[in-house]
Design a protein around this motif. Structure first.
Motif, PDB file in Angstrom:
ATOM      1  N   ALA A  61      51.474  45.334  42.974  1.00  0.00           N
ATOM      2  CA  ALA A  61      52.053  47.169  42.894  1.00  0.00           C
ATOM      3  C   ALA A  61      52.231  47.654  44.569  1.00  0.00           C
ATOM      4  O   ALA A  61      51.478  46.391  45.100  1.00  0.00           O
ATOM      5  CB  ALA A  61      51.029  47.931  42.822  1.00  0.00           C
ATOM      6  N   VAL A  62      52.356  47.835  44.978  1.00  0.00           N
ATOM      7  CA  VAL A  62      53.125  48.581  46.982  1.00  0.00           C
ATOM      8  C   VAL A  62      52.566  49.988  46.911  1.00  0.00           C
ATOM      9  O   VAL A  62      53.226  50.420  47.737  1.00  0.00           O
ATOM     10  CB  VAL A  62      54.901  48.438  46.418  1.00  0.00           C
ATOM     11  CG1 VAL A  62      54.555  46.630  47.331  1.00  0.00           C
ATOM     12  CG2 VAL A  62      56.083  48.740  46.270  1.00  0.00           C
ATOM     13  N   ILE A  63      52.714  50.539  45.966  1.00  0.00           N
ATOM     14  CA  ILE A  63      52.635  51.796  45.854  1.00  0.00           C
ATOM     15  C   ILE A  63      52.605  52.777  44.081  1.00  0.00           C
ATOM     16  O   ILE A  63      52.358  51.959  42.880  1.00  0.00           O
ATOM     17  CB  ILE A  63      54.011  53.121  45.846  1.00  0.00           C
ATOM     18  CG1 ILE A  63      53.942  54.407  46.308  1.00  0.00           C
ATOM     19  CG2 ILE A  63      54.805  53.172  44.297  1.00  0.00           C
ATOM     20  CD1 ILE A  63      54.765  55.159  46.741  1.00  0.00           C
ATOM     21  N   TYR A  64      51.684  53.766  44.352  1.00  0.00           N
ATOM     22  CA  TYR A  64      50.539  54.134  43.459  1.00  0.00           C
ATOM     23  C   TYR A  64      50.951  55.707  43.427  1.00  0.00           C
ATOM     24  O   TYR A  64      51.095  56.608  44.275  1.00  0.00           O
ATOM     25  CB  TYR A  64      48.890  54.290  43.326  1.00  0.00           C
ATOM     26  CG  TYR A  64      48.759  54.947  42.148  1.00  0.00           C
ATOM     27  CD1 TYR A  64      49.125  54.848  40.742  1.00  0.00           C
ATOM     28  CD2 TYR A  64      47.656  56.008  42.400  1.00  0.00           C
ATOM     29  CE1 TYR A  64      48.451  55.594  39.179  1.00  0.00           C
ATOM     30  CE2 TYR A  64      47.390  56.769  41.126  1.00  0.00           C
ATOM     31  CZ  TYR A  64      47.556  57.011  39.664  1.00  0.00           C
ATOM     32  OH  TYR A  64      47.295  57.013  38.463  1.00  0.00           O
ATOM     33  N   ARG A  69      50.717  58.965  41.918  1.00  0.00           N
ATOM     34  CA  ARG A  69      49.326  59.633  41.460  1.00  0.00           C
ATOM     35  C   ARG A  69      50.030  60.252  40.711  1.00  0.00           C
ATOM     36  O   ARG A  69      49.488  60.935  39.701  1.00  0.00           O
ATOM     37  CB  ARG A  69      48.768  60.120  43.004  1.00  0.00           C
ATOM     38  CG  ARG A  69      48.091  59.456  43.904  1.00  0.00           C
ATOM     39  CD  ARG A  69      48.167  60.065  45.180  1.00  0.00           C
ATOM     40  NE  ARG A  69      46.410  61.312  44.078  1.00  0.00           N
ATOM     41  CZ  ARG A  69      45.218  60.925  44.632  1.00  0.00           C
ATOM     42  NH1 ARG A  69      44.920  59.458  45.214  1.00  0.00           N
ATOM     43  NH2 ARG A  69      44.314  61.325  44.669  1.00  0.00           N
ATOM     44  N   HIS A 102      52.013  52.631  38.564  1.00  0.00           N
ATOM     45  CA  HIS A 102      51.533  51.232  39.688  1.00  0.00           C
ATOM     46  C   HIS A 102      53.205  50.918  39.247  1.00  0.00           C
ATOM     47  O   HIS A 102      53.570  51.094  38.281  1.00  0.00           O
ATOM     48  CB  HIS A 102      50.721  50.580  39.863  1.00  0.00           C
ATOM     49  CG  HIS A 102      48.867  51.040  39.430  1.00  0.00           C
ATOM     50  ND1 HIS A 102      48.535  51.337  38.768  1.00  0.00           N
ATOM     51  CD2 HIS A 102      49.172  50.750  40.936  1.00  0.00           C
ATOM     52  CE1 HIS A 102      47.110  51.907  39.384  1.00  0.00           C
ATOM     53  NE2 HIS A 102      47.365  51.402  40.641  1.00  0.00           N
ATOM     54  N   GLU A 120      58.490  62.637  50.220  1.00  0.00           N
ATOM     55  CA  GLU A 120      58.638  61.613  51.192  1.00  0.00           C
ATOM     56  C   GLU A 120      57.664  59.833  51.525  1.00  0.00           C
ATOM     57  O   GLU A 120      58.598  59.261  51.893  1.00  0.00           O
ATOM     58  CB  GLU A 120      57.847  62.692  52.637  1.00  0.00           C
ATOM     59  CG  GLU A 120      57.933  62.196  53.344  1.00  0.00           C
ATOM     60  CD  GLU A 120      57.697  63.357  54.729  1.00  0.00           C
ATOM     61  OE1 GLU A 120      56.404  63.435  54.951  1.00  0.00           O
ATOM     62  OE2 GLU A 120      58.726  63.508  55.511  1.00  0.00           O
ATOM     63  N   LYS A 121      56.676  59.793  50.886  1.00  0.00           N
ATOM     64  CA  LYS A 121      55.706  58.237  50.580  1.00  0.00           C
ATOM     65  C   LYS A 121      57.009  58.166  50.040  1.00  0.00           C
ATOM     66  O   LYS A 121      57.066  55.908  50.247  1.00  0.00           O
ATOM     67  CB  LYS A 121      54.910  58.944  49.705  1.00  0.00           C
ATOM     68  CG  LYS A 121      54.001  57.422  49.951  1.00  0.00           C
ATOM     69  CD  LYS A 121      52.644  57.485  49.748  1.00  0.00           C
ATOM     70  CE  LYS A 121      51.749  56.144  49.472  1.00  0.00           C
ATOM     71  NZ  LYS A 121      50.779  55.910  50.186  1.00  0.00           N
ATOM     72  N   ALA A 166      59.840  56.652  52.440  1.00  0.00           N
ATOM     73  CA  ALA A 166      59.397  55.882  53.594  1.00  0.00           C
ATOM     74  C   ALA A 166      59.149  54.006  52.905  1.00  0.00           C
ATOM     75  O   ALA A 166      58.983  53.057  53.463  1.00  0.00           O
ATOM     76  CB  ALA A 166      58.106  56.597  53.786  1.00  0.00           C
ATOM     77  N   THR A 167      58.594  54.241  51.422  1.00  0.00           N
ATOM     78  CA  THR A 167      58.071  52.884  51.127  1.00  0.00           C
ATOM     79  C   THR A 167      59.159  51.971  50.842  1.00  0.00           C
ATOM     80  O   THR A 167      59.704  51.639  51.430  1.00  0.00           O
ATOM     81  CB  THR A 167      57.184  53.251  50.231  1.00  0.00           C
ATOM     82  OG1 THR A 167      56.398  53.578  50.319  1.00  0.00           O
ATOM     83  CG2 THR A 167      57.309  52.206  49.568  1.00  0.00           C
ATOM     84  N   ILE A 226      61.053  50.821  54.138  1.00  0.00           N
ATOM     85  CA  ILE A 226      59.986  49.374  54.152  1.00  0.00           C
ATOM     86  C   ILE A 226      60.495  48.622  53.643  1.00  0.00           C
ATOM     87  O   ILE A 226      61.132  47.079  53.881  1.00  0.00           O
ATOM     88  CB  ILE A 226      58.991  49.829  54.509  1.00  0.00           C
ATOM     89  CG1 ILE A 226      58.049  51.189  55.383  1.00  0.00           C
ATOM     90  CG2 ILE A 226      58.116  48.547  54.508  1.00  0.00           C
ATOM     91  CD1 ILE A 226      56.595  51.248  55.098  1.00  0.00           C
ATOM     92  N   THR A 241      49.874  69.159  51.009  1.00  0.00           N
ATOM     93  CA  THR A 241      49.609  67.701  51.156  1.00  0.00           C
ATOM     94  C   THR A 241      48.319  67.372  50.847  1.00  0.00           C
ATOM     95  O   THR A 241      48.502  66.834  50.163  1.00  0.00           O
ATOM     96  CB  THR A 241      49.683  66.273  52.302  1.00  0.00           C
ATOM     97  OG1 THR A 241      51.504  67.076  52.598  1.00  0.00           O
ATOM     98  CG2 THR A 241      50.202  65.219  52.154  1.00  0.00           C
ATOM     99  N   GLU A 298      48.413  68.087  46.811  1.00  0.00           N
ATOM    100  CA  GLU A 298      48.935  67.488  46.198  1.00  0.00           C
ATOM    101  C   GLU A 298      48.091  66.436  45.666  1.00  0.00           C
ATOM    102  O   GLU A 298      48.652  65.617  44.896  1.00  0.00           O
ATOM    103  CB  GLU A 298      50.753  66.865  46.861  1.00  0.00           C
ATOM    104  CG  GLU A 298      51.204  65.915  45.865  1.00  0.00           C
ATOM    105  CD  GLU A 298      52.183  65.999  44.660  1.00  0.00           C
ATOM    106  OE1 GLU A 298      52.169  67.278  45.032  1.00  0.00           O
ATOM    107  OE2 GLU A 298      51.996  65.448  43.852  1.00  0.00           O
ATOM    108  N   TYR A 299      47.306  66.073  47.247  1.00  0.00           N
ATOM    109  CA  TYR A 299      46.210  64.360  46.467  1.00  0.00           C
ATOM    110  C   TYR A 299      45.021  64.967  45.926  1.00  0.00           C
ATOM    111  O   TYR A 299      45.175  64.055  44.833  1.00  0.00           O
ATOM    112  CB  TYR A 299      45.814  64.603  48.144  1.00  0.00           C
ATOM    113  CG  TYR A 299      44.811  63.648  47.871  1.00  0.00           C
ATOM    114  CD1 TYR A 299      44.732  62.001  48.063  1.00  0.00           C
ATOM    115  CD2 TYR A 299      43.011  63.539  48.011  1.00  0.00           C
ATOM    116  CE1 TYR A 299      44.259  60.995  48.558  1.00  0.00           C
ATOM    117  CE2 TYR A 299      42.551  62.834  48.463  1.00  0.00           C
ATOM    118  CZ  TYR A 299      43.280  61.201  48.342  1.00  0.00           C
ATOM    119  OH  TYR A 299      42.117  60.415  48.079  1.00  0.00           O
TER     120      TYR A 299
END
Lengths: 64, 297
Positions: free
Chosen positions: B6-9, B11, B16, B203-204, B207-208, B211, B238, B241-242
């Motif tokens: 996985a490159v991202i989770y 939430r 994943h 946004e995350k 950005a991912t 990349i 943020t 959200e977390y």
């Protein structure tokens, strides 16, 4: 483990195996505001990283 | 079951995703947003507001990839050079590189050309108003650019974080009309319709995505963001959200429900021509002309 921070400065964390999220938490960083790579490869925040890993933290810049 | 790392989770979705599945997921969700909200029609010429920053870069790449699924649609990129020293130069170069690489027609419009001075000069002594002044002038410049290139729609890179922040900011300001007016139904105005295909991508994730597509550039942050209410709202949201994943999506859902319950009951000022420049506006004088007066332009 070696940590490369968004400003390119380097810190060494004396920690055993732990999820990326904990590393970020130790550094006071919200995982939603950064992207993390381990040894050059992107990883999710619950990936467990170890003492020998190089962790790079990339901050997501704001403002278009 | 995918076995790739996985490159991202995500939430909010408790998912994943590996490289390939994240790219596929984002492209599919953007296409769904475009189709479900009918953002793009056959024959549209879409002007992409390309600052060269991460969101607009991702937007242009995504729309280029989705073009085969969109019938008879063409793209053109417009970059506004506000004149912000040590910031905009890098992103303008990034926009030029990207459009060259993608083979997309590109036009650049500067504040100096349109308003006589760069933003840095216009803001002297008014730095605390930077975002509102820049926003009004940038919107005008984008409209000029979109008309100039014959666009039928203007696509912006606003992402889920931006949209959720706007909802909260409008609530904090007690500005219900703007909360409702800011929606995708901008077509009701006399301006070229604005569309936001990335409104449900965080946004995350963006950005991912960049990349993973070798399109990420470490660009500077706008120096004027430190004056903005948005910056404080962003930090607060943020954090929420977390702690409470899905907060931003729920804010968007709240907005949708407010729009639904307000439909037909909101009394909006009729659109008329500005007394000074003739542009469409809801008052006697448009915001740009009011601003020109206060700035002595």
């Amino acid at each position: 483990m070696k940590i490369i921070l968004p400003d390119q400065s380097i810190q060494t964390l004396d920690r055993g195996s732990t999820p990326v999220e904990n590393v970020l938490s130790d550094l006071g960083i919200n995982s939603l505001e950064v992207i993390v790579s381990r040894n050059g490869k992107l990883v999710s925040e619950d990936t467990v990283v170890g003492a020998d890993d190089e962790i790079r933290i990339i901050r997501i810049a704001h403002g278009g | 079951m995918c076995v790739e790392p996985a490159v991202i989770y995500l939430r909010y979705a408790k998912r994943h995703l590996c490289r390939a599945h994240l790219i596929e997921d984002i492209e599919q969700r953007v296409l769904s947003t475009v189709e479900n909200k009918k953002l793009i029609s056959t024959g549209d010429r879409i002007a992409v507001a390309l600052s060269g920053g991460k969101d607009s870069t991702a937007l242009l790449i995504l729309l280029c990839r989705l073009l085969p699924a969109l019938k008879d649609v063409s793209l053109v990129a417009i970059t506004i050079d506000e004149g912000i020293t040590s910031y905009r130069e890098d992103t303008v170069h990034s926009a030029e590189d990207l459009t060259r690489r993608l083979g997309i027609e590109h036009h650049c419009i500067s504040f100096t050309e349109q308003f006589g001075d760069p933003l840095d000069d216009l803001l002297k002594g008014r730095e605390s108003q930077a975002c509102s002044i820049c926003g009004i002038l940038r919107k005008k410049a984008l409209n000029i650019g979109a008309h100039r290139v014959g666009a039928t729609k203007l696509a912006t890179g606003h992402n889920l974080d931006d949209e959720a922040q706007s909802v909260l900011m409008n609530v904090l300001r007690g500005d219900l009309p703007r909360l409702v007016r800011n929606s995708g139904n901008d077509s009701q105005s006399a301006f070229i319709q604005r569309i936001k295909p990335l409104a449900y991508i965080s946004e995350k994730e963006i950005a991912t995505y960049l990349i993973l597509n070798d399109a990420w550039k470490n660009l500077p942050e706008c120096p004027y963001t430190r004056y903005a209410l948005r910056r404080e709202v962003r930090t607060m949201l943020t954090t929420l959200e977390y702690r409470y994943p899905g907060t931003m999506l729920r804010l968007m859902e709240s907005k949708r429900k407010i729009e639904y319950y307000c439909a037909g009951s909101m009394v909006c000022e009729p659109i008329r021509g500005c007394r000074e420049c003739g542009d469409p506006c809801s008052g006697d004088i448009c915001q740009v002309c009011l601003l020109r007066r206060s700035l002595g332009l």
